[in-house]
Structure formats: C-alpha cells, structure tokens
Write a protein that holds these residues in place. Structure first.
Motif, PDB file in Angstrom:
ATOM      1  N   PHE A   1      -3.589  25.960  -3.805  1.00  0.00           N
ATOM      2  CA  PHE A   1      -3.899  26.544  -2.493  1.00  0.00           C
ATOM      3  C   PHE A   1      -5.345  26.202  -2.172  1.00  0.00           C
ATOM      4  CE2 PHE A   1      -5.602  29.903   0.230  1.00  0.00           C
ATOM      5  CZ  PHE A   1      -4.612  30.047   1.186  1.00  0.00           C
ATOM      6  N   ASP A   2      -5.579  25.657  -0.981  1.00  0.00           N
ATOM      7  CA  ASP A   2      -6.936  25.353  -0.528  1.00  0.00           C
ATOM      8  C   ASP A   2      -7.332  26.411   0.498  1.00  0.00           C
ATOM      9  OD1 ASP A   2      -9.234  24.364   0.749  1.00  0.00           O
ATOM     10  OD2 ASP A   2      -8.639  22.288   0.369  1.00  0.00           O
ATOM     11  N   THR A   3      -8.429  27.106   0.232  1.00  0.00           N
ATOM     12  CA  THR A   3      -8.808  28.254   1.076  1.00  0.00           C
ATOM     13  C   THR A   3      -9.387  27.847   2.434  1.00  0.00           C
ATOM     14  OG1 THR A   3     -11.023  28.318   0.108  1.00  0.00           O
ATOM     15  CG2 THR A   3      -9.328  29.648  -0.968  1.00  0.00           C
ATOM     16  N   THR A   4      -9.658  26.548   2.616  1.00  0.00           N
ATOM     17  CA  THR A   4     -10.233  26.090   3.877  1.00  0.00           C
ATOM     18  C   THR A   4      -9.319  26.484   5.039  1.00  0.00           C
ATOM     19  OG1 THR A   4     -11.051  24.188   2.655  1.00  0.00           O
ATOM     20  CG2 THR A   4     -11.213  24.077   5.064  1.00  0.00           C
ATOM     21  N   GLY A   5      -9.853  27.206   5.994  1.00  0.00           N
ATOM     22  CA  GLY A   5      -9.055  27.582   7.166  1.00  0.00           C
ATOM     23  C   GLY A   5      -8.355  28.920   7.034  1.00  0.00           C
ATOM     24  N   ARG A   6      -8.647  29.663   5.965  1.00  0.00           N
ATOM     25  CA  ARG A   6      -7.983  30.957   5.797  1.00  0.00           C
ATOM     26  C   ARG A   6      -8.348  31.918   6.938  1.00  0.00           C
ATOM     27  NH1 ARG A   6      -6.504  33.680   0.756  1.00  0.00           N
ATOM     28  NH2 ARG A   6      -8.276  32.851  -0.380  1.00  0.00           N
ATOM     29  N   THR A   7      -9.626  31.851   7.370  1.00  0.00           N
ATOM     30  CA  THR A   7     -10.077  32.803   8.395  1.00  0.00           C
ATOM     31  C   THR A   7      -9.254  32.709   9.675  1.00  0.00           C
ATOM     32  OG1 THR A   7     -12.295  32.694   7.479  1.00  0.00           O
ATOM     33  CG2 THR A   7     -12.094  33.628   9.674  1.00  0.00           C
ATOM     34  N   LEU A   8      -8.914  31.482  10.063  1.00  0.00           N
ATOM     35  CA  LEU A   8      -8.116  31.301  11.280  1.00  0.00           C
ATOM     36  C   LEU A   8      -6.788  32.055  11.159  1.00  0.00           C
ATOM     37  CD1 LEU A   8      -7.414  29.963  14.035  1.00  0.00           C
ATOM     38  CD2 LEU A   8      -6.513  28.015  12.720  1.00  0.00           C
ATOM     39  N   ALA A   9      -6.162  31.948   9.974  1.00  0.00           N
ATOM     40  CA  ALA A   9      -4.867  32.623   9.770  1.00  0.00           C
ATOM     41  C   ALA A   9      -5.027  34.136   9.838  1.00  0.00           C
ATOM     42  CB  ALA A   9      -4.271  32.217   8.433  1.00  0.00           C
ATOM     43  N   LEU A  10      -6.096  34.653   9.243  1.00  0.00           N
ATOM     44  CA  LEU A  10      -6.294  36.106   9.250  1.00  0.00           C
ATOM     45  C   LEU A  10      -6.545  36.607  10.665  1.00  0.00           C
ATOM     46  CD1 LEU A  10      -8.448  36.489   5.996  1.00  0.00           C
ATOM     47  CD2 LEU A  10      -5.982  36.805   6.281  1.00  0.00           C
TER      48      LEU A  10
END
Ligand SMILES: [Zn+2]
Length: 418
Positions: A394-403
C-alpha cells in the motif's frame, strides 16, 4: 483546487449545493488539514492492525484492538455484537444512522507469517491494503468527528465487521442488516474497502461458492494399486471444468481456489476436495457454470471408474462418490441510478476534481444493495497491489484525498444540523 467559495449556478442540483455548503465550513477544512498532519499516525495504525491475524472466523483479536481505538477516539456505545462486529457511534440529532463500514477479516489463515513493514511511503504485508487501509480510514474519519465539531443531523455508526472474505460469506453485514438493532435505522452505508479513490462500487456482483468432495475406498499404494483415486478424479474434474467457456459480457469468471486431500504419499486417498468460486453479473450464467461443474465432476468420476475397471465390477460400482455443497452465496443487485448516495458521491467527486467510475464488485455493500438499501463501496485512498497475496503493498501517497472524499460523502449523507 479551490474548495468552495465559488458561487453555484441556480440550476445546481441539491447534491452539488449540499457538497459545496459542507465543504465550505471551517470545521470541514480543519478536519482535512488534520488528515494531512496525521499521516504518520495513520500509517502506524495501519501497520499495527495488519500485524494482528484476522482469518475468517478468527477476527476477535483485531476486533478488540479496534474497539480500544474507538474508545480512545471518543466514540460512544462502543461494543462487540453477538457475532463479533465492533460498533461505535457518534450521535447526531435525528434517529437515523449513516454507517461507515470496514471489514476486519483477511484471506490469510491464522498461521500466516505477518511480515508487515514500512519503507518510506510504502507499506508491505499481507492484508496491508485489504483491509488494513479501510480500517485506518474508518479510524481517521472517527477521529475527525471526535476532534472537530462537524455538523451532522443523522448519527454516524462506525462498524468493523467480520466475515467479508471467503467463507465468511458476508456474515457480518448479513447480521447488521437482518438481525441488529440498527437494521431499520441505517439510512445509507459507506463501505471502505482497499486502496484508491477512482471507483464507486454501486453494483453488487453476485457469486456462488462450492465445495466438491470426492470419496473412494482408499488403500495401499502398492498392494491396492488399481483402486480408484479421488485425487485423480478431482484433477480430471478441474481439467474438464477449466475448459468451460465463459463470456466477457456479461462478465463471468470461475476459480478453483483450494484443493485438499490425501494423507500420505504411499496411500491411495479416501477423499479429496476443492473449493470453487463462480461469479457473474448474470444469474443464469452462474447457474450454467454450476451445472458445468456438476457435469465435469460426474464425467471425471466415470472416466476414473472406467480406467480402474470399477464400473465393470458390480460390487465395486459404488466405491467412488461425490458431493457438491454450497459454501457461499452472495446476493447481487444494483443501486438505483437516482439513489441519493450515488448523486452525493458523484457530486463530491466533481467538487474534488476526482475522476471515478461506477463499478461492479463483490463487497460488503452486496447485502444492503441486494435489499434495496442505499450503499456504495469506495477505496481508502493511496494505491495498492498484490491483494490476497503475501506480497501485498500500500502506498500512502494520496490518502488525504480519499479521507476528504469519504468525510464529505458521510457529512452530506448525514445532513447539516439545523
Ligand atoms: Zn476487502
């Protein structure tokens, strides 16, 4: 992109207006800022939870861990239900609930080595994406509600559910929607499963699963040579069944996922079994494949009897037998194209400039969707791969957009408090 202060044209839909209004609140903006700052903590949660084994029917330790986090984040009425789902609430002013759901279980047996590790922004380990990322998103959203005074009329119900994978057969969700105190008050459900932000699962893919068992008299590999062999029958059956033609449209698939049988290398086995998964967006196709599976096993049995001469010897006629037992039945269905949850999800994606596609899959959302209830399944952000293998990442890059996306959808579903 600019979150909100754009003025909306008069013809803007109510969903678009609700999204813009919600995204404009300072509470929402603060929560998104908080998501950005908390990434190190989110990664820690994700690693911690992925290190706790959670095979189907063995989710208790992970459920306890989640219940502790729910408590620590300030959710109320935190408890485990009779089958092991973990629930916690954030109360609103109406009696309706919006549920956020992430499955606790993995596909990995209890003794699988869980070598979970981090290298920079990438996390590795079995289950790290499916569904440690969904559980992490569930906690992040619960944390946002705990830390910021986010406006919501409906109550939020956070659920870590059991039994999504394999033989779990969606038992956690079935229980919530048929047998729980919330079954009638959940207005909409947001299932968080795996990585990404590019899909909206609004169509529930139906599937059927079978266990095929072949039995024979068994014997000694030397002195009983020539007796029918259930492993050989099973192998023939797999060979025959795997030649079944399937269509691309409606997409139809099959898989032999597990084979078992035999006791030792010098014994003719007394039994052998396999587990078969059949999926299609078309119910008649599922039935056709079920029939093909039956035919393949029957023919394999006949061929083995012919090979060993058992069929010609009347007192041995019944020495080979088989049974096919259903071990899974996931109902399919489709969300109404005008469903409010779909309109909101689309409006949120338009607002965030996130391109997404409506897809069909087999998820926890199958249960509410098949009952005509509003539900979608979406990703927990970042990117991932190697699902259901030991090489999962799992690559955490871009997690904020999903949240941000999940929170905005949840808030719009819950409605603004008056
Ligand atoms: Zn999953």
């Amino acid at each position: 992109m600019t979150p909100v202060s754009r003025s909306l044209p008069p013809e803007a839909s109510t969903s678009e207006q609700a999204v813009a209004r919600t995204a404009a609140t300072s509470e929402f903006k603060n929560a998104v800022e908080w998501f950005r700052d908390q990434e190190a903590e989110f990664s820690r949660w994700q690693i911690e939870v992925a290190r706790i084994p959670a095979p189907p029917f063995g989710e208790a330790a992970r459920a306890d861990w989640l219940a502790e986090r729910f408590h620590a984040l300030g959710l109320v009425k935190v408890h485990k239900d009779s089958i092991g789902n973990v629930l916690g609430s954030c109360l609103g002013i109406s009696s309706a609930f919006v549920s956020l759901i992430a499955h606790l279980d993995t596909v990995f047996p209890a003794n699988t080595p869980l070598n979970v590790r981090q290298q920079g922004r990438k996390l590795y380990g079995p289950g790290i994406s499916d569904n440690a990322s969904g559980i992490t998103a569930l906690l992040a959203i619960a944390g946002a509600f705990a830390n910021f005074d986010l406006p919501h009329a409906a109550s939020l119900l956070f659920i870590g559910n059991v039994g999504e994978e394999g033989e779990g057969d969606l038992r956690g969700m079935r229980h919530i929607f048929t047998d729980s105190a919330w079954k009638d008050s959940i207005r909409a459900s947001l299932v968080l499963d795996g990585a990404g932000t590019d899909t909206i699962v609004a169509e529930a893919l139906g599937s059927r699963r079978f266990e095929v068992t072949v039995r024979g008299p068994g014997g000694h590999s030397w002195s009983d040579f020539g007796m029918p062999n259930p492993i050989v029958v099973l192998s023939r059956a797999i060979h025959l069944f795997s030649q079944t033609r399937v269509s691309n449209s409606p997409k139809t698939t099959f898989n032999v996922g597990v084979i078992r049988g035999g006791t030792s290398v010098n014994s003719i086995p007394e039994s052998a079994s396999m587990r078969v998964d059949v999926r299609s967006s078309s119910e008649p196709e599922i039935q056709r494949l079920e029939l093909e599976l039956h035919r393949s096993v029957e023919r394999a049995l006949q061929e083995e009897e012919a090979r060993t001469g058992a069929a010609r010897n009347s007192h041995r006629r019944s020495t080979l037998a088989f049974e096919i037992v259903g071990i899974g039945d996931r109902p399919g269905g489709e969300l109404d194209t005008n469903a409010r949850i779909l309109q909101i999800a689309r409006a949120v994606d338009a607002h965030l400039g996130n391109s997404s596609q409506v897809q069909r899959a087999s998820t926890d959302a199958n249960i509410p969707i098949s009952m005509g209830r509003e539900a979608i399944a979406i990703g927990a952000g970042g990117s991932g791969g190697g699902a259901h293998t030991l090489q999962e990442w799992f690559d955490t890059t871009g997690r904020t957009l999903a949240l941000e996306r999940i929170l905005l959808i949840a808030l719009c579903l819950a409605g603004i408090e008056k």
